[in-house]
Design a protein around this motif. Structure first.
Motif, short mmCIF file in Angstrom:
data_model
loop_
_atom_site.label_atom_id
_atom_site.label_comp_id
_atom_site.label_asym_id
_atom_site.label_seq_id
_atom_site.Cartn_x
_atom_site.Cartn_y
_atom_site.Cartn_z
N ASP A 49 40.15 9.67 -42.93
CA ASP A 49 39.70 10.40 -41.74
C ASP A 49 40.70 10.27 -40.58
OD1 ASP A 49 37.48 11.07 -43.17
OD2 ASP A 49 36.14 9.63 -42.16
N PHE A 50 41.54 9.28 -40.65
CA PHE A 50 42.51 9.09 -39.57
C PHE A 50 43.47 10.28 -39.46
CE2 PHE A 50 46.25 7.11 -37.54
CZ PHE A 50 45.63 6.69 -36.37
N GLU A 51 43.70 10.98 -40.56
CA GLU A 51 44.56 12.17 -40.53
C GLU A 51 43.98 13.23 -39.61
OE1 GLU A 51 47.69 12.49 -41.67
OE2 GLU A 51 47.44 10.37 -42.16
N LEU A 52 42.66 13.30 -39.49
CA LEU A 52 42.03 14.24 -38.57
C LEU A 52 42.35 13.88 -37.12
CD1 LEU A 52 38.53 14.56 -40.30
CD2 LEU A 52 40.41 16.23 -40.34
N VAL A 53 42.35 12.60 -36.83
CA VAL A 53 42.71 12.13 -35.50
C VAL A 53 44.18 12.46 -35.21
CG1 VAL A 53 42.98 10.07 -34.05
CG2 VAL A 53 40.99 10.29 -35.54
N ARG A 54 45.03 12.27 -36.19
CA ARG A 54 46.46 12.58 -36.02
C ARG A 54 46.67 14.07 -35.73
NH1 ARG A 54 50.25 11.65 -39.86
NH2 ARG A 54 51.72 11.02 -38.28
N GLU A 55 45.94 14.92 -36.46
CA GLU A 55 46.05 16.37 -36.23
C GLU A 55 45.59 16.74 -34.83
OE1 GLU A 55 44.20 18.80 -39.24
OE2 GLU A 55 45.01 17.52 -40.83
N SER A 65 58.35 5.42 -30.22
CA SER A 65 58.19 6.76 -30.80
C SER A 65 57.55 6.67 -32.20
CB SER A 65 59.51 7.52 -30.84
OG SER A 65 60.38 7.02 -31.83
N THR A 66 57.80 5.58 -32.90
CA THR A 66 57.13 5.43 -34.21
C THR A 66 55.63 5.23 -34.02
OG1 THR A 66 57.43 3.02 -34.40
CG2 THR A 66 59.20 4.42 -35.26
N PHE A 67 55.24 4.61 -32.91
CA PHE A 67 53.81 4.50 -32.62
C PHE A 67 53.22 5.89 -32.34
CE2 PHE A 67 54.76 0.02 -31.04
CZ PHE A 67 54.30 -0.57 -32.19
N ALA A 68 53.99 6.72 -31.62
CA ALA A 68 53.53 8.08 -31.37
C ALA A 68 53.36 8.82 -32.70
CB ALA A 68 54.53 8.81 -30.46
N TYR A 69 54.27 8.60 -33.62
CA TYR A 69 54.15 9.23 -34.94
C TYR A 69 52.92 8.71 -35.68
CZ TYR A 69 55.13 10.47 -39.78
OH TYR A 69 55.03 10.94 -41.05
N MET A 70 52.67 7.44 -35.56
CA MET A 70 51.51 6.86 -36.23
C MET A 70 50.22 7.55 -35.77
SD MET A 70 50.09 2.91 -36.35
CE MET A 70 50.22 2.65 -34.61
N PHE A 71 50.15 7.91 -34.50
CA PHE A 71 48.93 8.51 -33.98
C PHE A 71 48.96 10.03 -33.97
CE2 PHE A 71 48.60 4.19 -32.26
CZ PHE A 71 47.34 3.88 -32.74
N GLY A 72 50.04 10.64 -34.54
CA GLY A 72 49.98 12.08 -34.73
C GLY A 72 51.16 12.90 -34.27
N ALA A 73 52.14 12.32 -33.62
CA ALA A 73 53.30 13.10 -33.18
C ALA A 73 54.06 13.63 -34.39
CB ALA A 73 54.22 12.24 -32.33
N SER A 74 54.78 14.70 -34.18
CA SER A 74 55.61 15.27 -35.24
C SER A 74 56.71 14.29 -35.62
CB SER A 74 56.22 16.58 -34.74
OG SER A 74 57.13 17.08 -35.68
N LEU A 75 57.14 14.35 -36.86
CA LEU A 75 58.18 13.44 -37.35
C LEU A 75 59.57 13.78 -36.79
CD1 LEU A 75 58.90 11.07 -39.20
CD2 LEU A 75 59.11 12.71 -41.07
N VAL A 76 59.83 15.04 -36.51
CA VAL A 76 61.17 15.47 -36.08
C VAL A 76 61.65 14.75 -34.82
CG1 VAL A 76 62.57 17.43 -35.33
CG2 VAL A 76 61.00 17.67 -37.25
N LEU A 101 50.95 14.24 -28.42
CA LEU A 101 51.91 13.17 -28.66
C LEU A 101 53.31 13.65 -29.05
CD1 LEU A 101 49.70 10.48 -30.41
CD2 LEU A 101 50.53 10.54 -28.05
N THR A 102 53.45 14.85 -29.55
CA THR A 102 54.78 15.32 -29.93
C THR A 102 55.71 15.41 -28.71
OG1 THR A 102 53.98 16.43 -31.91
CG2 THR A 102 56.07 17.20 -31.01
N PRO A 103 55.28 15.96 -27.56
CA PRO A 103 56.17 15.92 -26.38
C PRO A 103 56.50 14.50 -25.93
CG PRO A 103 54.38 17.49 -26.03
CD PRO A 103 54.07 16.75 -27.30
N VAL A 104 55.55 13.60 -26.08
CA VAL A 104 55.81 12.19 -25.74
C VAL A 104 56.90 11.64 -26.65
CG1 VAL A 104 54.79 9.87 -25.72
CG2 VAL A 104 53.48 11.82 -24.84
N ALA A 105 56.84 11.97 -27.93
CA ALA A 105 57.86 11.50 -28.87
C ALA A 105 59.22 12.09 -28.52
CB ALA A 105 57.47 11.87 -30.30
N TRP A 106 59.27 13.34 -28.08
CA TRP A 106 60.55 13.93 -27.65
C TRP A 106 61.12 13.18 -26.44
CZ3 TRP A 106 63.74 16.53 -30.38
CH2 TRP A 106 63.30 17.43 -31.35
#
Length: 165
Positions: free
Chosen positions: A37-43, A113-124, A49-54
């Motif tokens: 179910d965590f994948e739903l949270v990530r979506e 940024s890896t934490f941002a990815y863990m919670f749903g940011a894009s990988l790029v 979170l993707t702009p945060v990762a950028w």
């Protein structure tokens, strides 16, 4: 005086691969331990979170560049504090300590940024940040020996105390 040993190459390589390893460990642990179910949270969090990762990736790139600039200055100061008869090992150890300090600066935003990815940011953007960080860390690693040797040639052999050559 007891002979000092240079820091191990393993520590150097561990420093270089710290940010990519953090992404690999995070991904592995998330896939093994987190519920489906965590994948739903990530979506749900992806657009936020993707702009945060950028931003974190950009900060990692800028920090890598700043680390290169600061590495030389701090190395010269550390070398200036060594006694005039310091051996190659002592100079290398001083510069290696600076390397460990200055490489932490770009690694911190890259690991965030890896934490941002863990919670749903894009990988790029995470890969861009880790890539920029890694290039900066490798560039600093390649300079460790030359900065230590520069002190012998006279490039960094100035005293931190005024009036001393």
């Amino acid at each position: 005086m007891a002979r000092r040993r240079r820091p191990s190459k393993a520590l150097l390589w561990l420093t270089i691969v710290a940010a990519p390893a953090a992404l690999a460990v995070e991904t592995g642990l998330r896939l093994l331990l987190f519920p489906e179910d965590f994948e739903l949270v990530r979506e749900l969090l992806n657009p936020t979170l993707t702009p945060v990762a950028w931003v974190l990736g950009g900060v990692a790139g800028i920090a890598a560049w700043v680390g290169l600039l600061v590495q030389r200055r701090i190395s010269r100061r550390r070398l200036a504090k060594l006694p005039a008869d310091a051996d190659d090992e002592a100079r290398f150890a001083a510069v290696f300590g600076v390397f460990l300090l200055t490489t932490a600066v770009p690694q911190i935003p890259a690991i965030f940024s890896t934490f941002a990815y863990m919670f749903g940011a894009s990988l790029v953007p995470v890969l861009v940040g880790i890539g920029l960080c890694s290039v900066g860390v490798v560039a600093q690693a390649l300079r460790v020996s030359s900065l230590a040797e520069d002190a012998v040639r006279g490039g960094g052999r100035t005293s931190a105390v005024k009036g001393r050559p």
